[in-house]
Every structure is written in structure tokens, then in C-alpha cells.
Write an enzyme that holds these catalytic residues in place. Structure first.
Site, PDB file in Angstrom:
ATOM      1  CB  SER A 183      43.057  33.498  41.774  1.00 50.07           C
ATOM      2  OG  SER A 183      43.161  34.628  42.574  1.00 50.07           O
ATOM      3  NE  ARG A 198      40.856  26.875  31.041  1.00 50.47           N
ATOM      4  CZ  ARG A 198      40.826  27.411  29.836  1.00 50.47           C
ATOM      5  NH1 ARG A 198      39.915  27.038  28.975  1.00 50.47           N
ATOM      6  NH2 ARG A 198      41.707  28.318  29.479  1.00 50.47           N
ATOM      7  CG  ASP A 236      45.957  35.365  41.423  1.00 47.96           C
ATOM      8  OD1 ASP A 236      45.711  35.422  40.211  1.00 47.96           O
ATOM      9  OD2 ASP A 236      46.414  34.335  41.974  1.00 47.96           O
TER      10      ASP A 236
HETATM   11  C1  GLC Z   1      45.501  29.609  37.843  1.00 51.03           C
HETATM   12  C2  GLC Z   1      44.255  30.438  37.579  1.00 51.03           C
HETATM   13  C3  GLC Z   1      44.595  31.899  37.378  1.00 51.03           C
HETATM   14  C4  GLC Z   1      45.443  32.401  38.538  1.00 51.03           C
HETATM   15  C5  GLC Z   1      46.657  31.502  38.744  1.00 51.03           C
HETATM   16  C6  GLC Z   1      47.485  31.927  39.950  1.00 51.03           C
HETATM   17  O1  GLC Z   1      46.287  29.622  36.696  1.00 51.03           O
HETATM   18  O2  GLC Z   1      43.572  29.945  36.440  1.00 51.03           O
HETATM   19  O3  GLC Z   1      43.414  32.672  37.280  1.00 51.03           O
HETATM   20  O4  GLC Z   1      45.841  33.710  38.288  1.00 51.03           O
HETATM   21  O5  GLC Z   1      46.226  30.165  38.929  1.00 51.03           O
HETATM   22  O6  GLC Z   1      46.758  31.914  41.123  1.00 51.03           O
END
Ligand code: GLC
Length: 512
Positions: A183, A198, A236
Site C-alpha cells: 500500500s 516514494r 489496498d
Molecule cells: C498512502 C499510500 C497509498 C495507500 C494509502 C492507504 O496514501 O501511499 O498507497 O493506499 O496510504 O493505505
């Protein structure tokens, strides 16, 4: 626990710590506390700073829509609008056993998911809490840990006559399809690979940004002889979108409000202008133009307004949160909304009032001075305190920070928590409204699958999002309803692994 107005009790926090609650009645005269009027004056100032008017929200929605569009048309934009190579919705008939691992903001989770078709499934899982060291050490070491944990899970559940095992057996040389929920923003040019753009959410493991995390994880899986085939690398939000649609087909958008904040939705391939720049030509599928197909987009909207800070109303507390973070300038939207930051925003306000001599005069406040000690769960507990004297708030400040509070101060803290979290919910509504408006879902309405600790546990968060949607769209805003989503990183990941297997076996974009 039901709190009585007087006396003692205890409550277990989401972190597992036990908080003792006790009432004091006659200590309010001993220390030089701020008067009720002073607290009310201060509150007015913060109300002005943290309140978002409907007009301001509509301006944010417009800017947000333009940003989403730009991300779809051009590669490497601030909000990257990542094509996920998840083509269309699940049929609901996906079946079979799948493994899913989930590297999120706080935990690492391993799941065995059995999809039974017709929207039904079973799940067996184990969760490991990640340490701060693991989040910052070498990335390959982090993936090694994930591979080892997965191996232990497989040995436990698939081993010979394992007590409490699932009864599954793997044949010699057999591997299980694995969905890997990672995620963080990864740019993908096929479903089982992804280059980490990143780290977000305070992660900072070295030697990982700019690398293909799918390949890194495969290396760790090989090293530990784990009998799996990494079939799909997913976010996610994408998992949540697919899992929610699997059980509720009116779902069109998925959002996460947890440690981080993000959204995914289903887009028409013909409207993802940058696919051509990425060298991806979807061509023709079974006699149909590939462009008539749909593909899920992981927006990574947490990055909205990063670096330029043109559209979002940031207070000086938000600027401090940003500048003292490990990624200054980045994730500007996420820093105003997600659970990782809300407690810290409130702590900074309290610290300023301590420095100005308004709060806790004559008391030792050093415990409040450490960054991130004020957990967002405290805001949630303060807002749900049912007692007149705010016993929960007494408990939080005395137990965790060794300071005594008056009722006027406690009411002030609770009101502050409400301001900070209400702003977060209303900004979240702006993000949802931007997707709804872009896709033209407002008249027909749609369901939004939502997950994450803030959405699931913060009292009133969902209602405040719904109020915000009405402020943006008027009465039609009621057509957009958020609901608690299905487990995206476990079940969603498994469904995507299944969909991918079916798609590739049918010869549809076997290389993507
Ligand atoms: C952050 C991550 C993203 C993820 C979100 C929720 O924003 O960059 O990829 O979906 O957190 O977990």
C-alpha cells in the site's frame, strides 16, 4: 465499559494499553488553570482556522478534478493516477484458494483466502506488527521478513497433520497464487510488477524507492523457498474496490482513511490518455476494441496539492507537521486527513498554548512535548466520552501525560478534536466528490466502499463525510453513500489474483 459519573474504571485502548479512569473533584483550585472564558476565546480562533465552508469545498473539488484528469493524461504527475491492470469488475464467480500478503502502514498480514463464488469466501489469517526499525532498515531485509513470515504461515497451515491447520496440502512442486498488497505508490506497466515511486506514511526503508518491489519480493521468496507464484501486486484501495464490488455490485469507488488516505475507482481505458505514452496498446480483445474495456485506477490522491500548496487550507500546525516529517512537501492532502497526523496536529496546538502560558501553568508538561505521542485514538476516545465530567479525557491527560485538567480545558480539548477530525472528514468528502463528479455518478448515485481505522473507529467520521457531500452537491449528495468495505488487502487481493489468472488463461493481455 460503561463509565459512571464518579469513581474509577478502566478502558482498553486500540493500542492494547489499559487506561485507568478516575474522577477528581476538588483539585481544580490548586493549580493556576485558564478560565472558562479564556478557553472559549481560544476555541473561537481555532474554529475559524479549521472550518471549511461549502464554497471553499466546491473550489477544492474543482481543483481536485483537474488534477485527477491531468494524472490520467500525462505520466509522472504529482497525483499519479496509476493504471493497475485490473481489467473490469469481478464476475462474482471467482473460485479457489489464494494466498494474500499485505504490507500496510502498521502491520504485515498473511491470509489464506478460499473464494467460493457468488460473493462468498473464507479467510484464515495472521498479523504481525511492524517495528519502527523495520520501517527504516534496508528494504530487502523488510521483504525477507515478509517472505519468512509467509513461509511460517504456509508450514503451519499446509504442513503434515498440523494441529489447528486448515487441512490443505500442497503437492510436490505445486505453488499457490499470491496477491501482494503493497500500500504505497508504485508505477506499474503490468500487474505483477511495480516500481516504488516514494514511501509514504512515515516509511523510509532504504534501497527501495525507484526499484521494482515485485522483483525484490520475488528474490526474498526464492531465498526462503516459499512455494508461491506472485500473481498480482496491488494497492489496498484497488483491493477494497474489487472486494466491495464482489459483495455489493453498486460499489463504484473505494477509499481508505487509516494511517494513510487514498482512493481507487474504475476508469474507461479510452480515457486513460497516458497508456499510449507508456507504450501500452490494448488493441483488440475477443473482437472488441480493447479501449472499450475498463481498468481500475489507484489515484494516490494523498499527494494532491503536494509541493505547490495552492488549494488546501493549511494552518501553521499543518505546516509544522509537514516540515518536520521525513518527507516535507509530499502527501499534502494525506497530512490533513489521515490517522497518522491528526493527533500530532492537536498536540501542536496544545504545545503552543502551553508555551503561551495558557495551559498547565505550574505543571510539568515534558511528556506532551514529544512528537507523535498524542495518538489519533485519543481524539476518538475524547469525542466518544459519554460522561458530563469527561472522565475519559481526565484519564488520557493524567495517565499518559501526567497533567491535571479542569472541566473547561477538557471541553476545549474535545472541541478541538472535533474541529480537526471534522475538517479531515470534509476534505475526504471533497476527494470523493471529485471522482463522483468526474465520472458523472451523482444522479444515479453510487456506493463507496470505505475502510481504515479512522473510518471504522472514529465516532461520526462517516456522518461528517456525508454532510460534506451534501454541502458540495446539495440534496443530490445523499445519493452517494459510503459503507464499511470488505477486506480489500486480503479478500480483494485474492479476487484480483483469481481474476488475473482467469484473464491470462483466456489469452487476454497475457503480458500485462
Ligand atoms: C498512502 C499510500 C497509498 C495507500 C494509502 C492507504 O496514501 O501511499 O498507497 O493506499 O496510504 O493505505
Amino acid at each position: 465499559m460503561v463509565l459512571s459519573r464518579r469513581g474509577s474504571g478502566s478502558v482498553v485502548l486500540p493500542t492494547g494499553q489499559t487506561l485507568a479512569i478516575h474522577t477528581r473533584t476538588n483539585n481544580e483550585e490548586d493549580l493556576p488553570h485558564a478560565t472558562k472564558k479564556t478557553m472559549a476565546d481560544h476555541l473561537r480562533k481555532y474554529e475559524t482556522l479549521f472550518t471549511l465552508t461549502p464554497q471553499r469545498m466546491r473550489m477544492i473539488v474543482e481543483a481536485f478534478k483537474e488534477t485527477l484528469e491531468l494524472g490520467l493524461q500525462k505520466p509522472e504527475q504529482v497525483v499519479p493516477m496509476i493504471p493497475t491492470f485490473v481489467f473490469g469488475w469481478p464476475s462474482g464467480k471467482e473460485k479457489g484458494d489464494y494466498l494474500a500478503v499485505d504490507l500496510g502502514g502498521t502491520n504485515f498480514r498473511v491470509c489464506l483466502v478460499t473464494l467460493m463464488g457468488s460473493g462468498k469466501f473464507e479467510i484464515t489469517q495472521t498479523k504481525y506488527r511492524l517495528t519502527e526499525e523495520q520501517k527504516h532498515e534496508d528494504g530487502q531485509k523488510l521483504f525477507d521478513f515478509c517472505a519468512e513470515s509467509l513461509k511460517t504461515f504456509i508450514d503451519t497451515n499446509f504442513g503434515d497433520e498440523v494441529e489447528g491447520g486448515t487441512g490443505f496440502k500442497l503437492k510436490e512442486g505445486e505453488t499457490l497464487p499470491l496477491g501482494f498488497t503493497f500500500s504505497y505508490p508504485c508505477s506499474q506497466n503490468k500487474i505483477d510488477h511495480g516500481v516504488l515511486i516514494r514511501w509514504t506514511k512515515g516509511f523510509g526503508a532504504s534501497n527501495t524507492e525507484g526499484k521494482d518491489v515485485g522483483e525484490m519480493f520475488r528474490k526474498s521468496l526464492e531465498k526462503h523457498n516459499v512455494p508461491v507464484t506472485l500473481t498480482a501486486l496491488i494497492n489496498d484501495t484497488t483491493g477494497t474496490l474489487i472486494a466491495s464490488h464482489y459483495v455489493n455490485p453498486s460499489t463504484k469507488i473505494a477509499v481508505i482513511f487509516g494511517t494513510g488516505c487514498n482512493a481507487a475507482y474504475m476508469e474507461h481505458v479510452k480515457d486513460i490518455g497516458k497508456l499510449k505514452d507508456m507504450g501500452i496498446n490494448v488493441g483488440e480483445v475477443n473482437g472488441k476494441e480493447g479501449e472499450e474495456m475498463d481498468m481500475a485506477i489507484n489515484c494516490e490522491w494523498g499527494a494532491f496539492d503536494s509541493f505547490e500548496h495552492e488549494h488546501l487550507p493549511r494552518t501553521k500546525y499543518d505546516i509544522i507537521v509537514d516540515e518536520t516529517s521525513n518527507k516535507p512537501g509530499e502527501q499534502a492532502f494525506e497530512k490533513l486527513i489521515s490517522g497518522r497526523y491528526l493527533g500530532e496536529i492537536l498536540r501542536l496546538i496544545i504545545c503552543e498554548l502551553i508555551d503561551e502560558g495558557v495551559l498547565f501553568l505550574g505543571q510539568n508538561t515534558y511528556k506532551l512535548e514529544n512528537p507523535y505521542v498524542f495518538d489519533t485514538a485519543f481524539l476518538s476516545l475524547m469525542e466518544s466520552d459519554p460522561t458530563d465530567e469527561l472522565l475519559m479525557v481526565i484519564g488520557i491527560f493524567s495517565h499518559f501525560f501526567a497533567v491535571e485538567t479542569t472541566l473547561a480545558e477538557r471541553q476545549f480539548f474535545r472541541a478541538l478534536a472535533k474541529l480537526v477530525s471534522r475538517r479531515a472528514a470534509r476534505l475526504s468528502a471533497c476527494g470523493i466528490a471529485a471522482i463522483v463528479s468526474k465520472m458523472g455518478y451523482i444522479d444515479e448515485g453510487c456506493s463507496v466502499g470505505a475502510d481504515g481505522s479512522l473510518y471504522n473507529k472514529y465516532p461520526g467520521f462517516a456522518d461528517r463525510i456525508h454532510e460534506g457531500l451534501v454541502d458540495v452537491f446539495g440534496e443530490k449528495g445523499r445519493n452517494i453513500i459510503t459503507h464499511h468495505a470488505e477486506d480489500g488487502s486480503g479478500v480483494g487481493s485474492a479476487i484480483i489474483a483469481a481474476m488475473t489468472k482467469i484473464r491470462k488463461e483466456a489469452g487476454i493481455f497475457p503480458d500485462l
